[in-house]
Each structure stands twice: as structure tokens, then as C-alpha cells.
Design a protein around this motif. Structure first.
Motif, PDB file in Angstrom:
ATOM      1  N   GLU A 226       0.632  -1.151   0.120  1.00 19.10           N
ATOM      2  CA  GLU A 226      -0.053  -0.054  -0.032  1.00 19.10           C
ATOM      3  C   GLU A 226       0.739   1.336  -0.134  1.00 19.10           C
ATOM      4  OE1 GLU A 226      -3.252   2.313   2.701  1.00 19.10           O
ATOM      5  OE2 GLU A 226      -2.495   0.256   3.385  1.00 19.10           O
ATOM      6  N   GLU A 227       1.968   1.217   0.683  1.00 18.51           N
ATOM      7  CA  GLU A 227       2.949   2.433   0.773  1.00 18.51           C
ATOM      8  C   GLU A 227       3.534   2.658  -0.382  1.00 18.51           C
ATOM      9  OE1 GLU A 227       5.128   1.687   4.360  1.00 18.51           O
ATOM     10  OE2 GLU A 227       3.836   2.192   5.840  1.00 18.51           O
ATOM     11  N   LEU A 228       3.959   1.622  -0.790  1.00 20.01           N
ATOM     12  CA  LEU A 228       4.608   1.706  -2.142  1.00 20.01           C
ATOM     13  C   LEU A 228       3.775   2.292  -3.306  1.00 20.01           C
ATOM     14  CD1 LEU A 228       7.251   1.328  -3.867  1.00 20.01           C
ATOM     15  CD2 LEU A 228       6.793  -1.015  -4.017  1.00 20.01           C
ATOM     16  N   SER A 229       2.642   1.667  -3.308  1.00 25.52           N
ATOM     17  CA  SER A 229       1.382   2.268  -4.117  1.00 25.52           C
ATOM     18  C   SER A 229       1.159   3.844  -4.266  1.00 25.52           C
ATOM     19  CB  SER A 229       0.179   1.385  -4.126  1.00 25.52           C
ATOM     20  OG  SER A 229       0.376   0.088  -4.299  1.00 25.52           O
ATOM     21  N   ARG A 230       1.163   4.021  -2.876  1.00 24.44           N
ATOM     22  CA  ARG A 230       1.064   5.814  -2.531  1.00 24.44           C
ATOM     23  C   ARG A 230       1.954   6.593  -3.122  1.00 24.44           C
ATOM     24  NH1 ARG A 230      -3.498   6.578   0.494  1.00 24.44           N
ATOM     25  NH2 ARG A 230      -4.259   4.819   1.553  1.00 24.44           N
TER      26      ARG A 230
END
Length: 364
Positions: A226-230
Motif C-alpha cells: 500500500e505504501e509503495l503504491s501511494r
């Protein structure tokens, strides 16, 4: 009638750039006809006048669509008609004016001016040899000079505008290609690595679920995805914003193409490479507008663009060899002043030679 229409189309193809100007210019023939009315001719002289007018119309219209030797032949033929008709009617001086105006159609500004001077000198020589009256040679020389000079100047302006338009089309095509390549590289750099990591972590989380690994560890992997996607989304948005901003280097590349097309040497001296994106974007747009004005309006062979970093800010100057005596601020100058004011800077104008200087208070 059909044959006449075909001949007319062959001689006078419609050109949206010229419109009906070639037809309207024929109104000057009234000078010849008025004098012919007061001094009518008959017999062989009348036949000579009719033949001369037919040949004139053919040469006149052909001169708009041919160049090189064919154009020179048209100019010489019209001049010869003036010489022949001068023996019949002093209103024939109008043919010399047409010959002078046709010089503007020649390939370069220098050749056109040289040809115009040659035509005027030839008029003077002809008038002296044949001892023409002042009613003939004064209008012939005066109006040939005035109208010839005006048409030569206008033709040069039109040539510059056409060259600028062509260069802008070439720049646009190159820019589209370069932009596609840039977007491809950026997307590969931004998304390639991130999507590979996201794929790996997603596969890892799926395997951990199959193996019954503790939920806390699985949540950690999903949270990392999720963090990498953001982060990736933010990088993509930043790249898109960057696509919409002009840069000094890009505008100078465009300027080189435009000035080369207008036969102007562009000399650049750029020292600062650490400008904030908003400052660089505004300065780049100022360079674009200033160079466009130089190409369209300046009587110059050289132009200079300099950008220097100072202790308290940045100084941009755009200079050429022309002058702006008694100038009025156009929309272009007003636009540049508004851009520099938006950055908290100032615009200074020097008129002879022309120099636009922009001071922006950007900390070093």
C-alpha cells in the motif's frame, strides 16, 4: 469561353494568402487608361496597346506563381512594355511601377532590393536618353521607389512569418516525438521498479497466506504494498506536473530553430541550472515571447540570450541589433511584464539597441 477560363486558372490559381490583392492592384492601370482617354490612338498604335495589355496581364499574373529566371523574365517584360508604351502615352509610367513592385517576389531581401535599385536606375537612364517629360519620369521614379520599397519590405516580413510558422511546425513535431520518448522513459523509470516490487510482495503475501503464516506478518507485507503504491502514485503525479512546465533548455532549442529559419544568429550564455521549477517555467515563457518578437519584427542579424546568477537573484536579458524608437507596449511586452511581476521581479527596456532585462530576486 471555356478556353479562357482554363487559361485564367493556369495563370491565376487562387491563393488564400494573397486573396484578391493581385486583382485589386490592377486598379493602378487606371492611370494608363485615363491618359489614353485624353490622348486616344487608332490603327497600329491601338493594336499595339491591346497586345501590350494582354502581354502585361499574362506576365503580371505569372509573376505571382513563378520564381527564378521565369520571374525575372516577367519583370523585364513588364518593364519593356513600359518602354514601348511610353512612346504612345506618358501614363505608361505605371508599368515601371508594376515592374518595381514585382521585384519583391525575388528570392531574398538583398536580391529584391538590388533589383529594385536597378529598375529605378534603368527608368532614369531611359528617361534621359529619350528626353521624356517631367510628367513621365518623376512619377515613374518616385512611385516605383515608394511602392517598390513598401512591397519589398512587406515581402520580407511575410517571408519571416512563413519561416517562423514552418519552424514552429517542425518544432511541434520534434517536441511531440521527444515528449513521447520522455514519457516512455519516465514511466519505465517510475513504474518499472515499483510495479515489480509490488508484484513480488503481493506474491509473497499470497504464499504466506497459503502457508498459514501469522496474520501480523501478512499485514506488514500488504501495508508495504500500500505504501509503495501511494509513493508511486505521487511520483506519477509529480512527473505529469513536470510535463506541463516549460524549461530554459527546451525554449532555447526551439529558439535556435526559429532564428535559424529567419537567418538570425542566436548566441546564448546560460549560467544558472538551479532555478526553482516555477521560476524557470516563467523565464522560459519570457524567452519564447521575446524570441518570437525578434523573429517577426526585429531588423537584426544577431540575438543574444543570457541568464546569470547574481548574489541576490537571477538576471535574464534578451538583446538584438534593432531599435524600438517611440515604441508602445504590445500584448507581448505586457505579458512578459506580468510574468516577471508575478515572480516579484522587474522588467527593464533599452531601446537602441533593443535589450529586455529581467531581474528576479531568487536567493543564490
Amino acid at each position: 469561353m471555356n478556353l479562357l477560363k482554363k487559361i485564367h486558372r493556369g495563370l491565376v490559381p487562387y491563393d488564400s494568402d494573397m486573396g484578391y490583392a493581385p486583382y485589386l492592384s490592377l486598379a493602378y492601370l487606371a492611370i494608363f487608361f485615363v491618359n489614353l482617354y485624353f490622348s486616344p490612338v487608332t490603327g497600329l498604335k491601338l493594336a499595339a496597346v491591346i497586345i501590350a495589355l494582354i502581354v502585361f496581364l499574362i506576365c503580371y499574373f505569372r509573376a505571382f506563381w513563378v520564381d527564378g529566371v521565369q520571374l525575372v523574365v516577367c519583370i523585364v517584360s513588364i518593364f519593356a512594355i513600359g518602354v514601348a508604351m511610353a512612346q504612345i502615352n506618358f501614363g505608361a509610367s505605371v508599368f515601371f511601377v508594376y515592374a518595381a513592385a514585382m521585384c519583391s517576389q525575388l528570392k531574398t531581401h538583398r536580391i529584391a532590393l538590388g533589383s529594385l535599385i536597378f529598375v529605378i536606375c534603368s527608368i532614369g537612364l531611359f528617361a534621359a536618353i529619350t528626353q521624356q517629360s517631367t510628367f513621365f519620369w518623376i512619377p515613374a521614379i518616385l512611385f516605383s521607389f515608394i511602392i517598390g520599397l513598401m512591397t519589398v519590405h512587406q515581402a520580407e516580413v511575410d517571408r519571416k512569418n512563413k519561416a517562423l510558422k514552418l519552424s514552429e511546425q517542425q518544432i511541434e513535431a520534434l517536441a511531440k516525438t521527444a515528449e513521447r520518448e520522455r514519457i516512455g522513459r519516465d514511466l519505465h523509470d517510475i513504474l518499472g521498479h515499483s510495479l515489480s516490487v509490488i508484484t513480488l510482495k503481493s506474491e509473497l503475501a499470497s504464499k504466506m497466506i497459503d502457508k498459514g503464516v501469522a496474520l501480523d506478518k501478512i499485514r506488514d507485507e500488504i501495508k508495504a504494498v500500500e505504501e509503495l503504491s501511494r509513493e508511486t502514485l505521487a511520483q506519477v503525479r509529480g512527473a505529469v506536473v513536470g510535463y506541463n512546465q516549460a524549461t530554459i533548455d527546451t525554449e532555447l532549442l526551439h529558439a535556435q530553430v526559429a532564428t535559424k529559419a529567419a537567418d538570425i544568429e542566436l548566441i546564448s550564455d546560460i549560467e544558472s541550472n538551479t532555478l526553482a521549477s516555477d521560476v524557470e517555467s516563467q523565464l522560459a515563457l519570457i524567452v519564447r515571447e521575446a524570441i518570437t518578437n525578434i523573429v517577426r519584427h526585429a531588423d537584426t542579424k544577431k540575438a543574444w540570450v543570457t541568464l546569470h546568477q547574481r548574489d541576490t537573484g537571477v538576471e535574464l536579458s534578451i538583446k538584438d541589433q534593432g531599435s524600438m524608437i517611440d515604441y508602445k507596449e504590445s500584448s507581448g511586452l505586457n505579458g512578459m511584464r506580468q510574468r516577471i511581476t508575478k515572480l516579484g521581479g522587474e522588467m527593464h527596456i533599452e531601446t537602441a539597441p533593443t535589450c529586455l532585462r529581467f531581474d528576479v530576486p531568487v536567493p543564490a
